[in-house]
Scaffold this motif. Structure first.
Motif, PDB file in Angstrom:
ATOM      1  N   PHE A 282       0.855  -1.184   0.000  1.00  0.00           N
ATOM      2  CA  PHE A 282       0.000   0.000   0.000  1.00  0.00           C
ATOM      3  C   PHE A 282       0.890   1.233   0.000  1.00  0.00           C
ATOM      4  O   PHE A 282       1.953   1.241   0.624  1.00  0.00           O
ATOM      5  N   ALA A 283       0.468   2.279  -0.690  1.00  0.00           N
ATOM      6  CA  ALA A 283       1.238   3.525  -0.754  1.00  0.00           C
ATOM      7  C   ALA A 283       0.356   4.686  -0.326  1.00  0.00           C
ATOM      8  O   ALA A 283      -0.811   4.775  -0.721  1.00  0.00           O
ATOM      9  N   GLU A 284       0.914   5.559   0.495  1.00  0.00           N
ATOM     10  CA  GLU A 284       0.179   6.738   0.945  1.00  0.00           C
ATOM     11  C   GLU A 284      -0.043   7.701  -0.223  1.00  0.00           C
ATOM     12  O   GLU A 284       0.515   7.527  -1.310  1.00  0.00           O
ATOM     13  N   LYS A 285      -0.839   8.745   0.003  1.00  0.00           N
ATOM     14  CA  LYS A 285      -1.093   9.734  -1.045  1.00  0.00           C
ATOM     15  C   LYS A 285       0.237  10.304  -1.541  1.00  0.00           C
ATOM     16  O   LYS A 285       1.024  10.836  -0.758  1.00  0.00           O
ATOM     17  N   PRO A 286       0.510  10.213  -2.843  1.00  0.00           N
ATOM     18  CA  PRO A 286       1.819  10.614  -3.365  1.00  0.00           C
ATOM     19  C   PRO A 286       1.858  12.080  -3.787  1.00  0.00           C
ATOM     20  O   PRO A 286       0.819  12.741  -3.895  1.00  0.00           O
ATOM     21  N   ASP A 287       3.069  12.585  -4.042  1.00  0.00           N
ATOM     22  CA  ASP A 287       3.174  13.880  -4.698  1.00  0.00           C
ATOM     23  C   ASP A 287       2.923  13.682  -6.199  1.00  0.00           C
ATOM     24  O   ASP A 287       2.741  12.552  -6.672  1.00  0.00           O
ATOM     25  N   LYS A 288       2.918  14.760  -6.958  1.00  0.00           N
ATOM     26  CA  LYS A 288       2.525  14.691  -8.368  1.00  0.00           C
ATOM     27  C   LYS A 288       3.451  13.800  -9.175  1.00  0.00           C
ATOM     28  O   LYS A 288       2.990  12.973  -9.974  1.00  0.00           O
ATOM     29  N   GLU A 289       4.752  13.933  -8.987  1.00  0.00           N
ATOM     30  CA  GLU A 289       5.702  13.139  -9.762  1.00  0.00           C
ATOM     31  C   GLU A 289       5.588  11.652  -9.439  1.00  0.00           C
ATOM     32  O   GLU A 289       5.657  10.800 -10.329  1.00  0.00           O
ATOM     33  N   THR A 290       5.414  11.338  -8.156  1.00  0.00           N
ATOM     34  CA  THR A 290       5.251   9.934  -7.771  1.00  0.00           C
ATOM     35  C   THR A 290       3.957   9.372  -8.337  1.00  0.00           C
ATOM     36  O   THR A 290       3.924   8.230  -8.815  1.00  0.00           O
ATOM     37  N   ALA A 291       2.881  10.157  -8.304  1.00  0.00           N
ATOM     38  CA  ALA A 291       1.606   9.710  -8.869  1.00  0.00           C
ATOM     39  C   ALA A 291       1.745   9.423 -10.360  1.00  0.00           C
ATOM     40  O   ALA A 291       1.163   8.460 -10.879  1.00  0.00           O
ATOM     41  N   LYS A 292       2.518  10.231 -11.063  1.00  0.00           N
ATOM     42  CA  LYS A 292       2.758   9.996 -12.491  1.00  0.00           C
ATOM     43  C   LYS A 292       3.490   8.676 -12.707  1.00  0.00           C
ATOM     44  O   LYS A 292       3.168   7.909 -13.621  1.00  0.00           O
ATOM     45  N   ARG A 293       4.477   8.390 -11.863  1.00  0.00           N
ATOM     46  CA  ARG A 293       5.209   7.121 -11.974  1.00  0.00           C
ATOM     47  C   ARG A 293       4.292   5.938 -11.697  1.00  0.00           C
ATOM     48  O   ARG A 293       4.373   4.910 -12.378  1.00  0.00           O
ATOM     49  N   PHE A 294       3.435   6.066 -10.685  1.00  0.00           N
ATOM     50  CA  PHE A 294       2.467   5.006 -10.391  1.00  0.00           C
ATOM     51  C   PHE A 294       1.591   4.732 -11.608  1.00  0.00           C
ATOM     52  O   PHE A 294       1.343   3.579 -11.977  1.00  0.00           O
ATOM     53  N   LEU A 295       1.093   5.799 -12.229  1.00  0.00           N
ATOM     54  CA  LEU A 295       0.195   5.660 -13.369  1.00  0.00           C
ATOM     55  C   LEU A 295       0.909   5.007 -14.544  1.00  0.00           C
ATOM     56  O   LEU A 295       0.355   4.115 -15.213  1.00  0.00           O
ATOM     57  N   GLU A 296       2.144   5.426 -14.804  1.00  0.00           N
ATOM     58  CA  GLU A 296       2.903   4.908 -15.942  1.00  0.00           C
ATOM     59  C   GLU A 296       3.315   3.455 -15.750  1.00  0.00           C
ATOM     60  O   GLU A 296       3.462   2.702 -16.716  1.00  0.00           O
ATOM     61  N   SER A 297       3.495   3.028 -14.503  1.00  0.00           N
ATOM     62  CA  SER A 297       3.954   1.665 -14.238  1.00  0.00           C
ATOM     63  C   SER A 297       2.907   0.623 -14.618  1.00  0.00           C
ATOM     64  O   SER A 297       3.235  -0.500 -15.000  1.00  0.00           O
ATOM     65  N   GLY A 298       1.640   0.980 -14.471  1.00  0.00           N
ATOM     66  CA  GLY A 298       0.559   0.063 -14.826  1.00  0.00           C
ATOM     67  C   GLY A 298       0.221  -0.966 -13.777  1.00  0.00           C
ATOM     68  O   GLY A 298      -0.718  -1.750 -13.953  1.00  0.00           O
ATOM     69  N   ASP A 299       0.967  -1.012 -12.666  1.00  0.00           N
ATOM     70  CA  ASP A 299       0.674  -2.026 -11.638  1.00  0.00           C
ATOM     71  C   ASP A 299       0.183  -1.413 -10.333  1.00  0.00           C
ATOM     72  O   ASP A 299       0.233  -2.044  -9.280  1.00  0.00           O
ATOM     73  N   PHE A 300      -0.316  -0.165 -10.394  1.00  0.00           N
ATOM     74  CA  PHE A 300      -0.898   0.485  -9.227  1.00  0.00           C
ATOM     75  C   PHE A 300      -2.381   0.774  -9.469  1.00  0.00           C
ATOM     76  O   PHE A 300      -2.788   1.124 -10.583  1.00  0.00           O
TER      77      PHE A 300
END
Length: 366
Positions: free
Chosen positions: A181-199
Motif C-alpha cells: 500500500f502507498a500513501e497519497k503521493p506527490d505529483k511526480e510519484t503519482a505519475k510514476r504510479f500511473l505509468e507503471s501500470g501495476d498500481f
C-alpha cells in the motif's frame, strides 16, 4: 462508516453538518442516502450497520430512517477506521457468527454504476470466503491523482484457476495479490504510479469474514479488541457508558496503517467501470459535474454571473450576487456565513483552513 467530517468541504461541511450528509453531487440526495440506496440491492436494512459519531447521530437518523435504530451506532470519540471496524465486527460476530461476510464501505463515496458495484461485491464476498483473506477494491486509475492512496499489485503472484476454481478465467483477470500500500503521493510519484501500470487507487472499501478481520486486528493492532471485549449489545442500558470507557483507552489508527499495510493475505479486486469517486475535494465536485462551454460549473438557480472566466466552480447558499470576471480555475463557495475562494489545484489544502480556524478558536465557523 459515517463518522467523518470532511474538512476539505468547508465552508459547506461543518462539525454538525458533515460531508456525508450533504447533497454536493446529487441535489436532493446526500452521499449517505446515495450509499444506502446503492447497497439496498444486496443488503437488507436489518443487515446494514452504520457507525457514526454522537454529534451526527440525530441528523443521520433522519436520512437513514429505514435502518433500524439499533443498527446505528454512535462512537463517543473519533478513533479512526480500525476501531470503527473492530466495533462493527464485534457486533456482527454476535449477531451472525464468525463466518459472516462483512462489507466495509465509506458513507461518502460516489459510485455511478450500481449494477457493476453489486457484481464486484458478490465477487469479493466469494473471494473472501474461499480464501479467508482480506479483500480490498482497487480502482483502475485514470489520472495521476495525488488525493488518493494507492495499492501495488503483485504481478509475480497472479492467482490461477487451480488455486481459485470457484472463479472463471474472466473473473480472475481482475483478482490480484497486493504487494504493498502507498500513501497519497506527490505529483511526480503519482505519475510514476500511473505509468507503471501495476498500481490501483485505494478505494477504502473492504470485504472479509468476521473471523478473518478479527484475527488480523488481534495480530496487528494493540489492544483494540481487548478493550471492546466486555462490551454489551447495542441497546443495553450500560452500552454507551462502557463504549465510552473502551474508546477512552483505545489508540486511534487507520485500518490501512494498522492492518492492511502489514497483512500478507490481501487480495485486490480491480474495478474499472464503477464511476467511482471518493468525492475528496471541491475540485472533484467540479470534475464530476456538467460544465458549460467555458468549463465552468455553476449552481443552478443562484444569483451568479460569470464573465470571461473558465474552469471555475461557483456554489452559493446566499441570495447575494456573486460575480466572477477574468479569472480561471477558481473555487468559490458561499455558505451564507462564510466564503471560500481558492485555486482548484489547492482544493486539498482547504482542510488546513479548518485547522487554522480551530487554532484561532473560530468555533462559530466550525
Amino acid at each position: 462508516m459515517a463518522g467523518g467530517v470532511g474538512t476539505r468541504f468547508w465552508p459547506e461541511s461543518r462539525e454538525a453538518r458533515p460531508k456525508q450528509l450533504l447533497d454536493i453531487v446529487s441535489k436532493g440526495n446526500s452521499l449517505l442516502e446515495l450509499t444506502l440506496e446503492r447497497i439496498s440491492k444486496f443488503s437488507e436494512a436489518q443487515d446494514t450497520l452504520i457507525i457514526t459519531n454522537r454529534s451526527h447521530l440525530d441528523a443521520l437518523r433522519k436520512q437513514a430512517s429505514r435502518i433500524p435504530q439499533e443498527n446505528i451506532i454512535a462512537e463517543p470519540l473519533g478513533r479512526n477506521t480500525a476501531p470503527c471496524i473492530a466495533l462493527a465486527a464485534k457486533i456482527l460476530q454476535e449477531r451472525y457468527g464468525d463466518d459472516a461476510i462483512m462489507v466495509v464501505l465509506p458513507a461518502d463515496h460516489l459510485i455511478k454504476n450500481n449494477e457493476e458495484f453489486a457484481r464486484i461485491i458478490d465477487r469479493g464476498a466469494r473471494l473472501a470466503k474461499a480464501t479467508e483473506s482480506l479483500v480490498t477494491i482497487g480502482i483502475h486509475p485514470t489520472r495521476a491523482e495525488t488525493g488518493y492512496g494507492y495499492l501495488q499489485l503483485d504481478e509475480e503472484r497472479l492467482p490461477s484457476q487451480k488455486q481459485l476454481p470457484e472463479f472463471s478465467e474472466f473473473e480472475l483477470r481482475d483478482i490480484f495479490c497486493v504487494k504493498r500500500f502507498a500513501e497519497k503521493p506527490d505529483k511526480e510519484t503519482a505519475k510514476r504510479f500511473l505509468e507503471s501500470g501495476d498500481f490501483l487507487w485505494n478505494s477504502g472499501m473492504f470485504i472479509w469474514t468476521v473471523k478473518t478481520i478479527q484475527k488480523a486486528l488481534a495480530e496487528y493492532t494493540e489492544g483494540i479488541l481487548e478493550h471492546l471485549k466486555g462490551l454489551p449489545k447495542p441497546g443495553a442500558a450500560d452500552f454507551e457508558a462502557k463504549l465510552t470507557d473502551a474508546y477512552s483507552k483505545i489508540r486511534g489508527v487507520s485500518i490501512d496503517y494498522g492492518v492492511m499495510e502489514q497483512a500478507k493475505n490481501v487480495y485486490a479486486l480491480r474495478a474499472g467501470a464503477l464511476g467511482w469517486s471518493d468525492v475528496g475535494s471541491w475540485d472533484e465536485v467540479w470534475r464530476l459535474a456538467e460544465e458549460d462551454l467555458q468549463n465552468n460549473v455553476i449552481e443552478p438557480g443562484k444569483n451568479i454571473v460569470i464573465r470571461n472566466s473558465k474552469g471555475c466552480l461557483v456554489l452559493s447558499k446566499s441570495n447575494e450576487l456573486v460575480v466572477l470576471s477574468g479569472v480561471s480555475d477558481l473555487i468559490v463557495v458561499h455558505s451564507g456565513d462564510a466564503i471560500l475562494i481558492t485555486n482548484r489545484e489547492s482544493a486539498q489544502s482547504v482542510k488546513d483552513v479548518v485547522d487554522s480556524l480551530k487554532r484561532n478558536h473560530r468555533s462559530e465557523y466550525l
